[in-house]
Design a protein around this motif. Structure first.
Motif, short mmCIF file in Angstrom:
data_model
loop_
_atom_site.label_atom_id
_atom_site.label_comp_id
_atom_site.label_asym_id
_atom_site.label_seq_id
_atom_site.Cartn_x
_atom_site.Cartn_y
_atom_site.Cartn_z
N ALA A 1 0.88 -1.17 0.00
CA ALA A 1 0.00 0.00 0.00
C ALA A 1 0.92 1.22 0.00
CB ALA A 1 -0.90 0.00 1.24
N PRO A 2 1.08 1.88 -1.14
CA PRO A 2 2.08 2.96 -1.23
C PRO A 2 1.61 4.28 -0.64
CG PRO A 2 0.98 2.71 -3.33
CD PRO A 2 0.42 1.64 -2.43
N ASP A 3 0.34 4.35 -0.24
CA ASP A 3 -0.24 5.60 0.20
C ASP A 3 -0.55 5.61 1.70
OD1 ASP A 3 -2.06 3.60 -0.29
OD2 ASP A 3 -3.57 4.88 -1.21
N GLY A 4 0.26 4.88 2.48
CA GLY A 4 0.13 4.97 3.93
C GLY A 4 0.48 6.36 4.43
N TYR A 5 0.14 6.64 5.65
CA TYR A 5 0.37 7.97 6.22
C TYR A 5 1.86 8.32 6.23
CZ TYR A 5 -0.05 11.98 9.37
OH TYR A 5 0.01 13.24 9.91
N ASN A 6 2.69 7.33 6.54
CA ASN A 6 4.13 7.56 6.60
C ASN A 6 4.89 6.76 5.55
OD1 ASN A 6 4.30 9.45 8.74
ND2 ASN A 6 3.96 7.81 10.23
N GLY A 7 4.21 6.38 4.47
CA GLY A 7 4.92 5.68 3.41
C GLY A 7 4.36 4.30 3.17
N ASP A 8 5.17 3.44 2.56
CA ASP A 8 4.74 2.11 2.15
C ASP A 8 4.32 1.25 3.35
OD1 ASP A 8 5.38 2.85 -0.40
OD2 ASP A 8 7.16 1.57 -0.55
N ILE A 9 3.25 0.50 3.13
CA ILE A 9 2.82 -0.54 4.06
C ILE A 9 2.91 -1.85 3.29
CG2 ILE A 9 0.96 -1.43 5.51
CD1 ILE A 9 -0.19 1.46 5.54
N ARG A 10 3.76 -2.75 3.74
CA ARG A 10 3.97 -4.01 3.04
C ARG A 10 3.07 -5.09 3.64
NH1 ARG A 10 8.37 -3.35 -0.25
NH2 ARG A 10 8.43 -5.58 -0.68
N GLU B 1 3.88 3.41 10.14
CA GLU B 1 2.76 4.23 10.59
C GLU B 1 2.94 4.68 12.03
OE1 GLU B 1 0.09 4.88 7.91
OE2 GLU B 1 2.18 4.50 7.38
N THR B 2 2.24 5.72 12.40
CA THR B 2 2.42 6.36 13.70
C THR B 2 2.03 5.43 14.85
OG1 THR B 2 1.88 8.47 12.68
CG2 THR B 2 1.84 8.38 15.09
N PRO B 3 2.94 5.18 15.80
CA PRO B 3 2.60 4.35 16.96
C PRO B 3 1.39 4.91 17.70
CG PRO B 3 4.97 4.72 16.86
CD PRO B 3 4.35 5.63 15.83
N GLY B 4 0.48 4.01 18.05
CA GLY B 4 -0.70 4.42 18.78
C GLY B 4 -1.84 4.89 17.91
N GLU C 1 -1.43 -3.90 12.74
CA GLU C 1 -0.69 -5.11 13.10
C GLU C 1 -1.60 -6.04 13.90
OE1 GLU C 1 2.95 -4.32 15.17
OE2 GLU C 1 3.22 -2.41 14.13
N ILE C 2 -1.58 -7.32 13.61
CA ILE C 2 -2.40 -8.28 14.33
C ILE C 2 -2.03 -8.32 15.81
CG2 ILE C 2 -0.85 -10.23 13.81
CD1 ILE C 2 -4.73 -10.30 14.07
N GLU C 3 -0.76 -8.03 16.12
CA GLU C 3 -0.33 -8.06 17.52
C GLU C 3 -0.95 -6.92 18.33
OE1 GLU C 3 2.66 -10.03 14.92
OE2 GLU C 3 1.70 -8.05 14.92
N ARG C 4 -1.47 -5.90 17.64
CA ARG C 4 -2.00 -4.72 18.34
C ARG C 4 -3.50 -4.57 18.25
NH1 ARG C 4 2.04 -1.50 20.07
NH2 ARG C 4 4.10 -1.89 19.21
N GLY C 5 -4.14 -5.50 17.59
CA GLY C 5 -5.59 -5.41 17.50
C GLY C 5 -6.13 -6.29 16.40
N PRO C 6 -7.46 -6.51 16.39
CA PRO C 6 -8.07 -7.43 15.44
C PRO C 6 -8.48 -6.79 14.11
CG PRO C 6 -9.71 -6.72 17.02
CD PRO C 6 -8.42 -6.04 17.42
N TRP C 7 -8.16 -5.51 13.90
CA TRP C 7 -8.68 -4.81 12.73
C TRP C 7 -8.38 -5.56 11.42
CZ3 TRP C 7 -6.54 -2.68 8.30
CH2 TRP C 7 -7.42 -1.89 7.53
N ILE C 8 -7.16 -6.06 11.26
CA ILE C 8 -6.74 -6.67 10.01
C ILE C 8 -7.54 -7.94 9.70
CG2 ILE C 8 -4.92 -8.19 10.90
CD1 ILE C 8 -4.54 -5.84 7.87
N LEU D 1 -9.60 3.30 11.90
CA LEU D 1 -9.00 3.24 13.23
C LEU D 1 -9.27 4.54 13.96
CD1 LEU D 1 -5.56 1.73 12.17
CD2 LEU D 1 -7.54 0.49 13.08
N ALA D 2 -9.36 4.47 15.26
CA ALA D 2 -9.60 5.67 16.06
C ALA D 2 -8.48 6.68 15.82
CB ALA D 2 -9.69 5.31 17.53
N GLY D 3 -8.84 7.84 15.30
CA GLY D 3 -7.85 8.89 15.08
C GLY D 3 -7.03 8.72 13.82
N ALA D 4 -7.33 7.68 13.02
CA ALA D 4 -6.53 7.43 11.81
C ALA D 4 -7.44 6.89 10.72
CB ALA D 4 -5.41 6.43 12.10
#
Length: 224
Positions: A100-109, A130-133, A139-146, A174-177
């Motif tokens: 995904a080349p259009d992430g907030y802070n660049g590429d998301i692989r 992407e911005t922490p928090g 990331e699956i380790e940080r929540g079920p969104w994916i 995502l909340a705030g994103a």
């Protein structure tokens, strides 16, 4: 040569040596850091593969793989890997690297698993900045969104719902994103479209080959 000129010459030489040593150390540190990042990405990809592989296959997807250059579909200008999981020679799933080349802070692989019926087995993020928090709950380790992509296809949801809810779509932001999930939703949809359009070539091309695709999704789809 006067003593003063000799001292100046030795001082310049010392500075040059110190500078060269410093530059060499910096380059070595950069190489070590790049190697560590690459190793972390490889490890993340292997973890994702273990989760996304279908339950029933009898080949080695790590060996049964091709390289694909398809920037408009998979988001990366460089070759990305497509792995094939088979049973009795028949494709059970394709596991596609996508960007995904259009992430907030660049590429998301990403790694996107697609079964033989065109449904998403699952999606995992293998690298991002992407911005922490805010953006990192992809990331699956940080929540079920994916996991919201599991079982989805190009017809579920409908074409105009392959967006985040803020844009009138079916996927949570995502909340705030919003930029981060919007980028991932778009990348997953393009990966599904790619399989629908070029799945036969992806399945039948001999292992180790490299394919290049210079076509693109319809313009109206690329803006979703």
């Amino acid at each position: 040569m006067s003593p003063r000129l000799g001292d100046l010459g030795r001082g310049a030489l010392t500075l040059a040596v110190v500078g060269a040593l410093g530059l060499g150390g910096l380059l070595a540190l950069r190489a070590l850091t790049a190697e560590r990042i690459a190793e972390q990405q490889r490890a993340a990809t292997l973890r994702a593969l273990a989760v996304l592989l279908p339950a029933d296959f009898d080949n080695d997807p790590q060996a049964d793989r091709i390289e694909v250059v398809a920037p408009a579909w998979l988001g990366g200008e460089d070759a990305l890997t497509v792995r094939r999981a088979r049973r009795d020679g028949v494709i059970e799933a394709l596991l596609l690297e996508a960007v995904a080349p259009d992430g907030y802070n660049g590429d998301i692989r990403l790694l996107v698993g697609v079964d033989a019926r065109g449904r998403v087995i699952g999606v995992r993020v293998v690298e991002h900045r992407e911005t922490p928090g805010l953006g990192d709950p992809i990331e699956i380790e940080r929540g079920p969104w994916i996991t919201g992509f599991d079982g989805r296809s190009l017809s579920d949801p409908a074409a105009d719902a392959w967006r985040v809810r803020r844009d009138g779509g079916a996927f949570d932001q995502l909340a705030g994103a919003t930029i981060t999930p919007r980028a991932v939703v778009g990348a997953v949809r393009r990966a599904l479209q790619f399989v629908e359009t070029h799945g036969e070539a992806l399945a039948e091309t001999p292992s180790g080959a490299t394919l290049a695709f210079r076509d693109a999704p319809p313009l109206e789809d690329s803006r979703r």
